[in-house]
Design an enzyme around this catalytic site. Structure first.
Site, PDB file in Angstrom:
ATOM      1  N   CYS A 102      -2.054   9.120   2.889  1.00  0.00           N
ATOM      2  CA  CYS A 102      -1.508   8.290   1.047  1.00  0.00           C
ATOM      3  C   CYS A 102      -3.136   8.349   1.083  1.00  0.00           C
ATOM      4  CB  CYS A 102      -1.348   6.819   1.635  1.00  0.00           C
ATOM      5  SG  CYS A 102      -2.770   5.937   2.431  1.00  0.00           S
ATOM      6  N   GLU A 114       0.971  -1.251   0.204  1.00  0.00           N
ATOM      7  CA  GLU A 114       0.351  -0.192   0.100  1.00  0.00           C
ATOM      8  C   GLU A 114       0.923   0.734   0.296  1.00  0.00           C
ATOM      9  OE1 GLU A 114      -1.704   3.219  -0.086  1.00  0.00           O
ATOM     10  OE2 GLU A 114      -1.249   2.633   2.421  1.00  0.00           O
TER      11      GLU A 114
END
Length: 529
Positions: free
Chosen positions: A308, A274
């Site tokens: 993110c 990720e």
């Protein structure tokens, strides 16, 4: 982690002076935890709020990792034999401890990480939520029974634990990302080794300390089921290279993920990645700005732009840009920036000076590429002098230039105009990353197009809501240079298990698949004398 009894502890509250070092120490005391067994001279841990020294820890080396992996393997061999619903019971007990200690955990996290208390509480609540999700999964690890083409045969798929999970997490979500993977991996029957960011190791030690407390009275849980590895990139590389690590989940930059992917691929281990995000929101002519303005503000400035899923690109129809910026800029300008432990503060500091330098370099490049920068400067009045506090930046760009296509982990929002909706989709998809995306529209066709195969190419596709703040039930992760992994939610539990396909023949004949005939002739005596 040395642990003391938590019985009789008074309710926890942050002191009125909001001192990070004191808050950190008070939170550990309220949790009944001590860092004594982890202290050393290797790793100074400082608060981004004011640079205060929170702890100095020892770090692990390659030999320590080897020993950890060996202990984890032993724990796994025992844990995989525990029925999954009983494994879920351990996670349930841990979640209860986290819920009962939400305030001190939030304060400790905020002091070490620098996010505001409100967001820190949300992250700790996310740990509780994923525990509940994982407990439910512990009774739903379903396989398949498949129709066989052969008479009196049964074809079945089973799911079994993989082994030892190595997990590398980043500073910006120092608890939730670990919990996403580890709680699910535990109910699936695996053991784990957690390598937290060297910027936020005490948060990791606190959460694992509570997990160890949950294990203390849980006879089915073997020792060393979850361990913490303290150190820098060399420790992460050792986990990626180690033959005893069956799968590695890594959250962080694309650069880090590329290194992890190569290392794990070389030994055919699993990786769950990720990585970076460069998230966009499209604002259409029909957009409801009463919804869009707060969504943009939180997505762009929340966590000081250090998510993110932070909103980094605002793709606005040319007819709405003037109105939107006229409303957005005053809202961004009124955000309260300061000590994140103080109630009412909305934006805390960047994690360190290097993050500030990267932000300023990105703004200089944006100017060189034709951008007009509003904000982005360092704030020094009314904030701790040694922290790196900044005003969120709004940058009007003439197009999607090179700097816009890069992720800068800071509160920078690039604004680009479009004319046709398909042009907006092209801009949205025209970056290397593919994590989160959003569109604000009241047009059903635009909303459906955006979610279709013709629309956003991201793993997260939102309509009339911002790019950040994903719920734990949906699969979380993205495409392209975001890594393609799904660390949690939905059916991501399959990442933490191996699949076995079994065929059982309960007939009196051997039938081959696809109608193949292969006759075998034996002697009449069939091997007898």
């Amino acid at each position: 982690m040395n642990m003391m009894s938590s019985a009789g502890l008074a309710p926890f509250a942050v002191a009125s002076d909001a001192d990070p070092a004191r808050t950190h120490a008070d939170a550990l005391k309220a949790l009944g935890l001590s860092l004594d067994s982890h202290r050393g001279d290797d790793l100074p841990v400082r608060s981004p709020i004011d640079g205060a020294l929170l702890a100095t820890l020892g770090t692990h080396d390659a030999a320590d990792i080897d020993a950890m992996v060996a202990r984890a393997r032993t724990a796994f061999l025992d844990w995989r034999q525990v029925p999954a619903p009983h494994r879920g019971e351990l996670v349930r007990r841990f979640g209860t401890l986290v819920r009962d200690n939400l305030d001190p955990l939030s304060a400790l996290l905020s002091a070490e990480n620098g996010k505001i208390l409100e967001e820190a509480r949300g992250e700790v609540q996310e740990v509780v939520d994923i525990c509940e999700f994982a407990v439910g999964l512990s009774r739903q690890l379903y396989g398949l029974t498949i129709a066989s083409e052969r008479p009196q045969h049964r074809l079945t798929e089973y799911w079994h634990p993989v082994g030892v999970l190595g997990l590398i997490s980043a500073f910006n979500f120092p608890a939730a990302v670990w919990a996403w993977g580890t709680t699910v991996a535990l109910v699936c029957g695996n053991a784990g080794i957690w390598k937290p960011s060297e910027k936020t190791p005490t948060t990791a030690l606190a959460f694992v300390g509570l997990l160890q407390r949950a294990m203390r009275d849980f006879e089915a849980a073997p020792a060393n089921l979850v361990q913490v590895a303290i150190g820098g990139a060399d420790i992460g590389a050792r986990l990626a290279d180690h033959p005893g690590i069956d799968m590695l989940s890594a959250t962080g930059s694309t650069r880090m993920g590329r290194d992890v992917a190569v290392r794990t691929a070389q030994r055919f281990a699993r990786s769950i990645l990720e990585l970076g995000g460069n998230n966009a929101m499209i604002v259409t002519p029909s957009a409801d700005l009463d919804l869009a303005i707060p969504a943009i503000t939180f997505a762009a400035a929340g966590t000081a732009g250090q998510r993110c899923t932070t909103l980094r690109r605002l793709i606005v129809h040319e007819d709405r840009k003037a109105e939107l910026l006229a409303r957005l800029m005053p809202v961004i300008g009124k955000l309260s920036t300061g000590n994140p432990l103080a109630e009412g503060v909305q934006v805390g500091p960047l994690i360190d000076g290097a993050a500030f330098d990267r932000m300023q370099a990105a703004l200089e490049r944006a100017r060189a590429e034709g951008g007009t920068v509003h904000g982005g400067e360092r704030i020094t009045d009314g904030v701790p002098a040694t922290g790196y506090y900044v005003r969120p930046a709004i940058v009007e760009m003439p197009g999607q230039s090179a700097i816009v296509c890069e992720e800068t982990f800071a509160p920078i929002l690039y604004v680009i105009i479009y004319r046709e909706f398909t042009q907006a989709i092209t801009l949205q998809n025209g970056v290397p990353q593919g994590l989160s995306s959003a569109v604000f529209t009241m047009d059903m066709r635009e909303a459906e197009y955006f979610q279709s195969a013709l629309g956003s190419d991201c793993g997260i596709v939102n309509v009339n809501i911002g790019t950040s703040g994903a719920e734990i039930g949906g699969a979380f992760g993205g495409e392209k240079q975001t890594g393609g992994g799904r660390v949690s939610g939905s059916d991501s539990w399959k990442n933490y298990m191996r699949r076995a396909t079994a065929t059982v023949n309960y007939s009196s004949t051997l039938t081959l698949a696809q109608g193949v005939r292969f006759d075998v002739v034996e002697d009449d005596n069939k091997g007898g004398n």
